[in-house]
Design a protein around this motif. Structure first.
Motif, PDB file in Angstrom:
ATOM      1  N   SER A 156      37.019 -31.172   6.889  1.00 33.51           N
ATOM      2  CA  SER A 156      37.281 -31.742   5.565  1.00 33.51           C
ATOM      3  C   SER A 156      37.192 -30.707   4.452  1.00 33.51           C
ATOM      4  N   SER A 157      37.031 -29.449   4.798  1.00 37.17           N
ATOM      5  CA  SER A 157      36.953 -28.379   3.798  1.00 37.17           C
ATOM      6  C   SER A 157      38.277 -27.630   3.742  1.00 37.17           C
ATOM      7  N   LYS A 158      38.604 -27.172   2.554  1.00 42.60           N
ATOM      8  CA  LYS A 158      39.846 -26.430   2.379  1.00 42.60           C
ATOM      9  C   LYS A 158      39.695 -25.412   1.269  1.00 42.60           C
ATOM     10  N   THR A 218      41.777 -24.136   6.284  1.00 42.19           N
ATOM     11  CA  THR A 218      41.315 -25.511   6.476  1.00 42.19           C
ATOM     12  C   THR A 218      40.320 -25.553   7.628  1.00 42.19           C
ATOM     13  N   THR A 277      46.085 -20.641   2.569  1.00 38.28           N
ATOM     14  CA  THR A 277      45.140 -21.742   2.774  1.00 38.28           C
ATOM     15  C   THR A 277      44.237 -21.480   3.973  1.00 38.28           C
ATOM     16  N   THR A 308      42.112 -22.848  -1.071  1.00 39.68           N
ATOM     17  CA  THR A 308      43.471 -22.507  -1.475  1.00 39.68           C
ATOM     18  C   THR A 308      43.438 -21.215  -2.266  1.00 39.68           C
TER      19      THR A 308
END
Length: 361
Positions: free
Chosen positions: A310-312, A307, A305, A314
């Motif tokens: 507010s962005s992520k 991060t 991940t 995966t």
């Protein structure tokens, strides 16, 4: 292996995802239409990168891309993150090339670079050899000095390991000096804090423009050596890792990027990794009457991940192979999913070693 692909216009969260099909050809490699690809000016090797996306917040940008190594595929070559030839470029790491023994090794019979006096001995060495060839006693003295650095049974490490730093906006090389502190091989205004003698201590890099990178141990190696037949000859790597009690050597080879932050804005990107996976590899050396084996057991993790506010992102894996990447922006309720397709060459021919190739994005 050749590749032909249409351009991927994905560069940030608001852009629309398009599907690109990558055809692997046997003889030619065509770059994405509308985008020139660079080459190594020394070797002419292609340096091809395909952008997948990026996470952006304030003054922090974390790009995600895949790249091709730009060389031909060898018969016995293994597969990387995206099968043969392609790898994922995301996050970052401090990696090293071990020369001789790992620098931090300290046992009764083996002393790494940080635990012997070779750094100081080399710096104070004054050669006695001259150009008067009929008399060789001066050359003998120099030779004996060099031999003494290794010590009995290859006890002492004679070279520092080389460390490579790669992360968004950061690339450098360094070694550990005679004082045990990092010494840059590339001129850059950065500060490196590291304690190689403590494997749980992170590497911290601070830049002059206010970014802090933290790297933690992410891949380790257990190494040993064995002589399977014939005489025990003077093979350097075999001799370094040969011990009378057949003990093994554990050391960290990669420190993964765990965070990247900005002093100016306080923005931070964090990187998470999957559980450790174990794999093995062995190097074999032969001579007229001997066979040496240097087996390595790797314990490593893969990027899972990223991060950034507010962005992520995966990163999903199917065993050791990249299967998909999901990029989402929670405030905008937007999500992109990029999948990777593969196929095998000669899967039904038992006498040929089948390889898997990236065929679709």
């Amino acid at each position: 292996t050749g590749v032909q692909t249409c351009a991927l216009p994905i560069s940030h969260m608001k852009q629309h995802l398009t599907t690109a099909t990558v055809f692997l050809l046997a003889l030619s490699l065509a770059p994405p239409r509308g985008k020139a690809q660079s080459v190594d000016m020394l070797t002419g090797r292609l340096q091809m990168s395909v952008p997948i996306g990026s996470l952006n917040a304030n003054d922090i940008t974390v790009p995600i891309s895949i790249y091709h190594k730009g060389t031909n595929v060898k018969v016995a070559e293994g597969e990387s993150d995206l099968a043969v030839g392609w790898s994922l470029a995301a996050g970052g790491a401090v990696s090293r090339v071990v020369r001789g023994l790992p620098d931090e090794i300290n046992t009764a019979t083996k002393k790494g670079w940080l635990y012997n006096s070779n750094a100081a001995n080399v710096q104070s060495f004054s050669p006695t050899a001259d150009d008067h060839l009929p008399i060789c006693t001066d050359e003998v003295a120099d030779w004996n000095f060099l031999e003494s650095l290794i010590g009995p049974n290859y006890q002492n490490d004679t070279e520092p390991d080389i460390f490579f730093i790669n992360a968004p906006g950061l690339s450098a090389r360094f070694v550990f000096g005679a004082d045990g502190l990092p010494k840059l091989l590339t001129y850059q205004d950065i500060q490196i804090t590291a304690d190689l003698t403590n494997s749980v201590t992170p590497f911290i890099v601070k830049t002059n423009n206010g970014y802090i990178y933290t790297f933690n141990g992410g891949s380790s190696v257990t190494r040993s050596s064995s002589n399977r037949k014939g005489n025990v000859g003077p093979h350097a790597e075999y001799s370094y890792y040969k011990t009378t009690d057949y003990s093994k050597f554990d050391f960290v080879r990669v420190w993964n990027l765990s965070s990247m932050s900005s002093v100016k804005t306080g923005t931070a990107a964090n990187f998470g990794y999957s559980a450790f996976e174990i794999s093995g590899a062995s190097r074999q050396y032969t001579s007229s009457d001997s066979l040496y084996l240097i087996p390595d057991v790797y314990t490593q993790s893969k990027l899972k991940t990223i991060t950034l506010k507010s962005s992520k992102a995966t990163i999903n894996w199917d065993n050791a192979r990249l299967s998909s990447i999901e990029i989402e922006e929670t405030n905008l309720a937007q999500k992109q999913t990029i999948t990777f397709g593969y196929s095998q060459r000669f899967p039904n021919l038992p006498n040929l070693r089948s390889k898997t190739y990236l065929t679709e994005i």
